[in-house]
Design a protein around this motif. Structure first.
Motif, short mmCIF file in Angstrom:
data_model
loop_
_atom_site.label_atom_id
_atom_site.label_comp_id
_atom_site.label_asym_id
_atom_site.label_seq_id
_atom_site.Cartn_x
_atom_site.Cartn_y
_atom_site.Cartn_z
N LYS A 93 37.92 38.87 46.42
CA LYS A 93 39.48 38.95 46.49
C LYS A 93 40.15 37.57 46.29
CE LYS A 93 43.42 41.48 48.77
NZ LYS A 93 43.82 42.07 50.00
N VAL A 94 40.98 37.54 45.46
CA VAL A 94 41.61 36.45 45.03
C VAL A 94 43.24 36.63 45.49
CG1 VAL A 94 42.21 34.80 43.50
CG2 VAL A 94 40.25 35.64 43.37
N SER A 95 43.91 35.76 46.33
CA SER A 95 45.05 35.72 46.72
C SER A 95 46.19 35.46 45.78
CB SER A 95 45.49 35.29 48.13
OG SER A 95 45.16 33.81 47.81
N GLU A 96 45.67 34.65 44.92
CA GLU A 96 46.72 33.99 43.73
C GLU A 96 46.63 34.86 42.38
OE1 GLU A 96 49.39 31.21 42.54
OE2 GLU A 96 48.23 31.16 44.16
N PRO A 97 47.44 35.43 42.21
CA PRO A 97 47.83 36.43 41.01
C PRO A 97 47.50 35.85 39.71
CG PRO A 97 50.22 35.72 41.79
CD PRO A 97 49.04 34.95 42.65
N GLN A 98 47.09 36.82 38.82
CA GLN A 98 46.88 36.46 37.26
C GLN A 98 45.65 35.38 37.30
OE1 GLN A 98 50.32 35.50 35.50
NE2 GLN A 98 51.51 37.64 35.72
N VAL A 99 44.67 35.33 38.27
CA VAL A 99 43.53 34.44 38.11
C VAL A 99 42.46 35.20 37.06
CG1 VAL A 99 41.66 33.19 39.35
CG2 VAL A 99 44.05 33.21 40.24
N VAL A 100 42.00 34.44 36.03
CA VAL A 100 40.73 34.92 35.26
C VAL A 100 39.57 34.11 35.88
CG1 VAL A 100 40.13 35.26 33.11
CG2 VAL A 100 42.50 35.61 33.43
N ILE A 147 38.69 41.94 42.89
CA ILE A 147 39.92 42.38 43.38
C ILE A 147 41.08 41.48 43.35
CG2 ILE A 147 41.17 43.42 45.46
CD1 ILE A 147 38.25 44.44 46.51
N GLY A 148 42.32 41.67 42.64
CA GLY A 148 43.21 40.68 42.51
C GLY A 148 42.92 39.64 41.53
N CYS A 149 41.95 39.86 40.77
CA CYS A 149 41.68 38.85 39.67
C CYS A 149 40.97 39.59 38.56
CB CYS A 149 40.78 37.64 40.09
SG CYS A 149 39.37 38.15 40.70
N SER A 150 40.84 38.91 37.46
CA SER A 150 40.21 39.64 36.33
C SER A 150 39.18 38.91 35.61
CB SER A 150 41.31 40.04 35.17
OG SER A 150 41.89 38.73 34.97
N ILE A 151 38.41 39.49 34.90
CA ILE A 151 37.50 38.67 34.22
C ILE A 151 37.34 38.96 32.59
CG2 ILE A 151 35.99 38.83 35.95
CD1 ILE A 151 34.36 41.32 34.48
N LYS A 152 37.04 38.15 31.91
CA LYS A 152 37.00 38.42 30.56
C LYS A 152 36.12 39.51 29.93
CE LYS A 152 37.89 33.53 29.53
NZ LYS A 152 37.45 32.21 29.00
N LEU A 153 36.55 40.01 28.83
CA LEU A 153 35.50 41.07 28.32
C LEU A 153 34.36 40.47 28.06
CD1 LEU A 153 37.88 42.97 25.76
CD2 LEU A 153 36.85 44.00 28.12
N GLU A 154 33.98 39.25 27.52
CA GLU A 154 32.59 38.79 27.45
C GLU A 154 32.00 38.58 28.55
OE1 GLU A 154 35.47 37.57 26.53
OE2 GLU A 154 35.59 36.85 24.31
N SER A 155 32.70 38.34 29.57
CA SER A 155 31.91 38.17 30.89
C SER A 155 31.60 39.84 31.35
CB SER A 155 32.94 37.79 31.98
OG SER A 155 33.19 36.47 31.72
N LEU A 156 32.34 40.53 31.37
CA LEU A 156 32.00 41.95 31.69
C LEU A 156 30.75 42.68 30.72
CD1 LEU A 156 32.66 44.68 32.87
CD2 LEU A 156 33.96 45.27 30.77
#
Length: 459
Positions: free
Chosen positions: A305-312, A335-344
């Motif tokens: 979980k990352v508290s800083e928004p919009q972290v990739v 949670i609270g962050c996203s990953i690239k589709l390549e990473s997925l």
């Protein structure tokens, strides 16, 4: 001749244990024997939510037990997530309804077979006398920011607990924690300390040696205990299976010599940092995973979980994560962050046991995004559940998963069984022709399990 009415009461209770609450209300009207068989299940769990609070004091869930005290012996679980207030105060401290608190305390005194107690409202000082002397109590989750030393001492008399969750604990309770853990000893299996501002390294160092059988340790939001301090103290918990902790922006790395974590299976990391930090979050997490790799940790579940928004999360970090955990990971959450589709795609290809994935679902109205997302999911032969972690707190337009989107997903990803998004659970129909059934996650449920724990760890 055998009939339903003359079945043994134990058999009836076993049958009725498989029925839902609404069905139990109908069964109780059938006959006297059915009534006797249903009673233990009707009163086994006592919950109070904001939905119930709207009818108080006109309708009180405690009055039935106060009028027929014999029913209280059936109550085994109490879960209070809301308490009525008299009026809204200008200050941040609400004034709770004294009638509710008095009725609740009286009911607690009657419930002699209580096994689990959950109350996330700050009312414990008012009901503490009813909670004491409960030898059957094995699970306790309470908000205790106002406890004084004498009250903390009274709470420490509960010495048969297997699960202890302290939320916003007062300084008095933290001072009493070493003594309490000493009386709990080998019984305690799960200890959770959440947002306890007065918890420090000395208190934790005096408490953990008292708990040789501790299997799950969660220290989250306690700003005096960061990941560096906690890892240093894990030498006292050789049998640890679940661990949750908060990372900070400290540039120091985890000590080279720490305890053996060979039993560790479930990890939740609460990452708190600022964009101006000298050590960005992936670097902190990289240090942690490097330590896990050295300790030969075989993680089955990982939550970040990352508290800083919009972290990739960067591709390099994902590669390091997979190098450490890919072959054993069954559940992964961002949670609270996203990953690239390549990473997925890399995650789905590299994890042969992955069953559940919690990520931000991309905008599927874009055909390119949808095609790449489907292609990534199809790389896994074991993935059955996708949970959307987008909480829609950022500004701007948001993508909302519709039934047509879900239907297309389960059609294009044949192995997918469940999709959770926007408090809705979509499940594939068990038929040859693709279809989905939607269930809402409503407020009637019990107090939600904290994100860093599992239901099994809490109860």
């Amino acid at each position: 001749m055998v009939s339903a009415d003359n079945l043994n009461i134990d058999i009836l209770e076993a049958i009725f244990s498989h029925l839902a609450g609404s069905d139990l209300h109908s069964v109780v009207l059938v006959s006297k024997s059915f009534y006797d068989g249903v009673l233990p299940h009707l009163y086994r769990t006592l919950t109070y939510t904001i939905r119930h609070g709207k009818t108080f004091p006109r309708c009180s869930p405690f009055m039935a037990l106060l009028r027929a005290s014999a029913l209280a012996k059936f109550v085994q679980h109490i879960d209070i997530s809301y308490v009525p207030v008299l009026q809204k105060s200008i200050s941040s401290r609400p004034q709770f309804d004294s009638v509710f608190l008095d009725e609740f305390r009286q009911v607690l005194e009657l419930c002699t077979n209580l096994t689990t107690f959950t109350c996330i409202q700050n009312i414990l000082p008012s009901i503490l006398s009813g909670l004491s002397k409960k030898p059957t109590l094995t699970s306790l989750r309470v908000h205790i920011s106002d406890l004084v030393p004498s009250q903390a001492g009274s709470l420490c008399q509960l010495n048969n607990l297997r699960t202890l969750f302290l939320d916003h604990s007062s300084w008095a309770m933290m001072d009493a924690l070493p003594k309490w853990t000493g009386s709990l000893g080998t019984n305690l299996r799960t200890l959770a300390l959440y947002n306890c501002a007065d918890l420090n390294e000395l208190i934790l160092e005096r408490s953990l040696p008292n708990l040789p059988n501790l299997a799950n340790l969660h220290v989250v939001g306690c700003m005096r205990i960061d990941h560096i301090v906690l890892f240093r103290l894990l030498v006292h918990t050789p049998n640890l299976e679940g661990l949750s902790f908060t990372t900070t922006t400290d540039s120091s790395k985890i000590l080279e010599k720490t305890s053996d974590l060979k039993h560790l299976r479930n990890v939740a990391i609460d990452t708190r940092f600022s964009m101006s930090s000298t050590q960005p979050v992936p670097a902190i997490l990289s240090d942690i995973f490097f330590h896990f790799k050295k300790s030969s940790v075989a993680l089955a579940s990982l939550k970040i979980k990352v508290s800083e928004p919009q972290v990739v999360m960067g591709s390099g970090f994902i590669e390091q994560l997979l190098a450490t955990t890919a072959y054993t990971l069954k559940r992964l959450s961002f949670i609270g962050c996203s990953i690239k589709l390549e990473s997925l795609t890399s995650i789905c290809k590299a994890c042969p046991q992955l069953d559940r994935l919690d990520v931000c679902i991309p905008n599927l109205t874009d055909p390119l995004n949808q095609a790449r997302f489907v292609d990534a999911l199809n790389r896994s032969m074991t993935l059955r559940t996708i949970v959307d972690t987008d909480d829609h707190t950022a500004h701007g337009a948001h993508f909302v998963l519709r039934q047509t989107d879900v239907l297309k997903l389960v059609t294009d990803v044949p192995l997918l069984r469940t999709i959770v998004s926007d408090r809705k659970v979509w499940k594939r129909k068990p038929t040859l022709r693709p279809g989905v059934v939607m269930e809402r996650i409503g407020s009637r449920q019990k107090t939600p399990t904290p994100w860093f724990m599992t239901t099994e760890q809490l109860y």
